[in-house]
Write a protein that holds these residues in place. Structure first.
Motif, PDB file in Angstrom:
ATOM      1  N   LEU A  58       0.827  -1.199   0.000  1.00 27.21           N
ATOM      2  CA  LEU A  58       0.000   0.000   0.000  1.00 27.21           C
ATOM      3  C   LEU A  58       0.866   1.255   0.000  1.00 27.21           C
ATOM      4  O   LEU A  58       1.882   1.328   0.699  1.00 27.21           O
ATOM      5  CB  LEU A  58      -0.916   0.015   1.219  1.00 27.21           C
ATOM      6  N   HIS A  59       0.427   2.227  -0.791  1.00 23.30           N
ATOM      7  CA  HIS A  59       1.069   3.540  -0.860  1.00 23.30           C
ATOM      8  C   HIS A  59      -0.067   4.553  -0.792  1.00 23.30           C
ATOM      9  O   HIS A  59      -1.016   4.476  -1.575  1.00 23.30           O
ATOM     10  CB  HIS A  59       1.827   3.664  -2.184  1.00 23.30           C
ATOM     11  N   ALA A  60      -0.001   5.485   0.160  1.00 18.66           N
ATOM     12  CA  ALA A  60      -1.062   6.490   0.306  1.00 18.66           C
ATOM     13  C   ALA A  60      -0.451   7.880   0.343  1.00 18.66           C
ATOM     14  O   ALA A  60       0.659   8.073   0.848  1.00 18.66           O
ATOM     15  CB  ALA A  60      -1.869   6.232   1.576  1.00 18.66           C
ATOM     16  N   VAL A  61      -1.211   8.839  -0.191  1.00 13.08           N
ATOM     17  CA  VAL A  61      -0.721  10.208  -0.306  1.00 13.08           C
ATOM     18  C   VAL A  61      -1.792  11.185   0.161  1.00 13.08           C
ATOM     19  O   VAL A  61      -2.960  11.070  -0.224  1.00 13.08           O
ATOM     20  CB  VAL A  61      -0.359  10.529  -1.778  1.00 13.08           C
ATOM     21  N   ASP A  62      -1.368  12.128   0.987  1.00 11.28           N
ATOM     22  CA  ASP A  62      -2.203  13.278   1.342  1.00 11.28           C
ATOM     23  C   ASP A  62      -1.825  14.363   0.338  1.00 11.28           C
ATOM     24  O   ASP A  62      -0.793  15.021   0.490  1.00 11.28           O
ATOM     25  CB  ASP A  62      -1.912  13.715   2.777  1.00 11.28           C
ATOM     26  N   THR A  63      -2.617  14.516  -0.719  1.00 12.27           N
ATOM     27  CA  THR A  63      -2.246  15.440  -1.789  1.00 12.27           C
ATOM     28  C   THR A  63      -2.319  16.900  -1.366  1.00 12.27           C
ATOM     29  O   THR A  63      -1.726  17.757  -1.999  1.00 12.27           O
ATOM     30  CB  THR A  63      -3.127  15.209  -3.032  1.00 12.27           C
ATOM     31  N   ARG A  64      -3.013  17.194  -0.278  1.00  8.83           N
ATOM     32  CA  ARG A  64      -3.101  18.585   0.193  1.00  8.83           C
ATOM     33  C   ARG A  64      -1.829  19.028   0.900  1.00  8.83           C
ATOM     34  O   ARG A  64      -1.377  20.145   0.748  1.00  8.83           O
ATOM     35  CB  ARG A  64      -4.288  18.754   1.142  1.00  8.83           C
ATOM     36  N   GLN A  65      -1.262  18.127   1.728  1.00 10.61           N
ATOM     37  CA  GLN A  65      -0.092  18.496   2.525  1.00 10.61           C
ATOM     38  C   GLN A  65       1.180  17.782   2.093  1.00 10.61           C
ATOM     39  O   GLN A  65       2.237  17.992   2.672  1.00 10.61           O
ATOM     40  CB  GLN A  65      -0.373  18.220   4.008  1.00 10.61           C
ATOM     41  N   GLY A  66       1.077  16.883   1.114  1.00 12.19           N
ATOM     42  CA  GLY A  66       2.249  16.199   0.596  1.00 12.19           C
ATOM     43  C   GLY A  66       2.775  15.055   1.444  1.00 12.19           C
ATOM     44  O   GLY A  66       3.839  14.521   1.161  1.00 12.19           O
ATOM     45  N   ARG A  67       2.061  14.670   2.489  1.00 13.50           N
ATOM     46  CA  ARG A  67       2.513  13.542   3.312  1.00 13.50           C
ATOM     47  C   ARG A  67       2.322  12.233   2.543  1.00 13.50           C
ATOM     48  O   ARG A  67       1.339  12.076   1.819  1.00 13.50           O
ATOM     49  CB  ARG A  67       1.749  13.488   4.626  1.00 13.50           C
ATOM     50  N   ILE A  68       3.249  11.311   2.755  1.00 13.92           N
ATOM     51  CA  ILE A  68       3.213  10.007   2.071  1.00 13.92           C
ATOM     52  C   ILE A  68       3.317   8.906   3.113  1.00 13.92           C
ATOM     53  O   ILE A  68       4.150   8.974   4.016  1.00 13.92           O
ATOM     54  CB  ILE A  68       4.368   9.870   1.065  1.00 13.92           C
ATOM     55  N   TRP A  69       2.457   7.893   2.982  1.00 10.54           N
ATOM     56  CA  TRP A  69       2.562   6.669   3.781  1.00 10.54           C
ATOM     57  C   TRP A  69       2.941   5.584   2.796  1.00 10.54           C
ATOM     58  O   TRP A  69       2.150   5.210   1.933  1.00 10.54           O
ATOM     59  CB  TRP A  69       1.242   6.350   4.474  1.00 10.54           C
ATOM     60  N   GLY A  70       4.160   5.124   2.911  1.00 12.21           N
ATOM     61  CA  GLY A  70       4.660   4.107   2.005  1.00 12.21           C
ATOM     62  C   GLY A  70       5.526   3.147   2.775  1.00 12.21           C
ATOM     63  O   GLY A  70       5.359   2.954   3.974  1.00 12.21           O
ATOM     64  N   GLY A  71       6.461   2.580   2.080  1.00 11.41           N
ATOM     65  CA  GLY A  71       7.352   1.624   2.713  1.00 11.41           C
ATOM     66  C   GLY A  71       8.551   1.378   1.845  1.00 11.41           C
ATOM     67  O   GLY A  71       8.928   2.211   1.022  1.00 11.41           O
ATOM     68  N   SER A  72       9.131   0.204   1.992  1.00 17.67           N
ATOM     69  CA  SER A  72      10.398  -0.088   1.334  1.00 17.67           C
ATOM     70  C   SER A  72      10.268  -0.976   0.100  1.00 17.67           C
ATOM     71  O   SER A  72      11.266  -1.342  -0.484  1.00 17.67           O
ATOM     72  CB  SER A  72      11.344  -0.738   2.343  1.00 17.67           C
ATOM     73  N   ALA A  73       9.058  -1.320  -0.310  1.00 13.08           N
ATOM     74  CA  ALA A  73       8.875  -2.170  -1.493  1.00 13.08           C
ATOM     75  C   ALA A  73       8.622  -1.289  -2.721  1.00 13.08           C
ATOM     76  O   ALA A  73       7.623  -0.588  -2.792  1.00 13.08           O
ATOM     77  CB  ALA A  73       7.706  -3.119  -1.280  1.00 13.08           C
ATOM     78  N   PRO A  74       9.534  -1.312  -3.713  1.00  9.82           N
ATOM     79  CA  PRO A  74       9.385  -0.439  -4.872  1.00  9.82           C
ATOM     80  C   PRO A  74       8.412  -0.996  -5.910  1.00  9.82           C
ATOM     81  O   PRO A  74       8.530  -2.135  -6.341  1.00  9.82           O
ATOM     82  CB  PRO A  74      10.803  -0.376  -5.444  1.00  9.82           C
ATOM     83  N   LEU A  75       7.448  -0.168  -6.284  1.00 11.92           N
ATOM     84  CA  LEU A  75       6.516  -0.503  -7.366  1.00 11.92           C
ATOM     85  C   LEU A  75       6.283   0.761  -8.189  1.00 11.92           C
ATOM     86  O   LEU A  75       6.648   1.865  -7.779  1.00 11.92           O
ATOM     87  CB  LEU A  75       5.202  -1.038  -6.802  1.00 11.92           C
ATOM     88  N   CYS A  76       5.671   0.606  -9.342  1.00  7.49           N
ATOM     89  CA  CYS A  76       5.441   1.724 -10.254  1.00  7.49           C
ATOM     90  C   CYS A  76       4.092   2.391  -9.967  1.00  7.49           C
ATOM     91  O   CYS A  76       3.123   1.714  -9.630  1.00  7.49           O
ATOM     92  CB  CYS A  76       5.442   1.244 -11.699  1.00  7.49           C
TER      93      CYS A  76
END
Length: 156
Positions: free
Chosen positions: A83-101
């Motif tokens: 899972l990759h999540a983005v707060d587009t208003r404030q630019g915060r990102i919740w991601g991790g160490s697994a690279p995907l496109c």
């Protein structure tokens, strides 16, 4: 020949009817992958998984504040989801160490190699180990992580 008294039928028929109604009204078994946005701001989410043949990344789901959204319906077929999540208003990102496109607009991307060479961006996804569960719910925020050194995601 054995016969049942009329009183038996006057009691049994309503009970059988009630049982049929109760069983037909039972909710179906839950089997989904859902993400719950526990924040007060909307998020956009992307999901990655191995479909048995190749890596797939998909996005964007819009996650309303303080609500849950079903990303996959039905029983889970992989052990690991990303899972990759983005707060587009404030630019915060919740991601991790697994690279995907990923892509800035709605996408379904097969494969995880050479993202930029294929016109996509590379992003770090948070690994979710669902074990043998048939359904799963993940809450955001989970720990926000840097995209730093990204090890390869697991195949299942």
């Amino acid at each position: 020949m054995f016969s049942l008294p009329a009183r038996f039928f006057s009691i049994a028929a309503p009970l059988a009817g009630a049982l049929i109604i109760a069983l037909s009204a039972a909710p179906p078994a839950r089997a989904d992958l859902s993400v719950c946005n526990r924040l007060a701001v909307p998020l956009s989410a992307a999901l990655g998984y191995h479909d048995g043949q190749d890596w797939v990344s998909e996005g964007w789901w819009q996650l309303a504040p303080e609500s849950c959204t079903k990303l996959l319906a039905g029983k889970l077929t992989a052990r690991f989801y990303y899972l990759h999540a983005v707060d587009t208003r404030q630019g915060r990102i919740w991601g991790g160490s697994a690279p995907l496109c990923i892509s800035p607009t709605a996408f379904t991307i097969k494969g995880r190699s050479d993202c930029t060479g294929r016109g996509y961006a590379r992003a770090g996804f948070h690994e979710v180990d669902t074990g043998t569960a048939l359904d799963w719910r993940l809450d955001i925020p989970f720990s926000a992580r840097s995209q730093g050194n990204m090890p390869e995601p697991k195949d299942r």
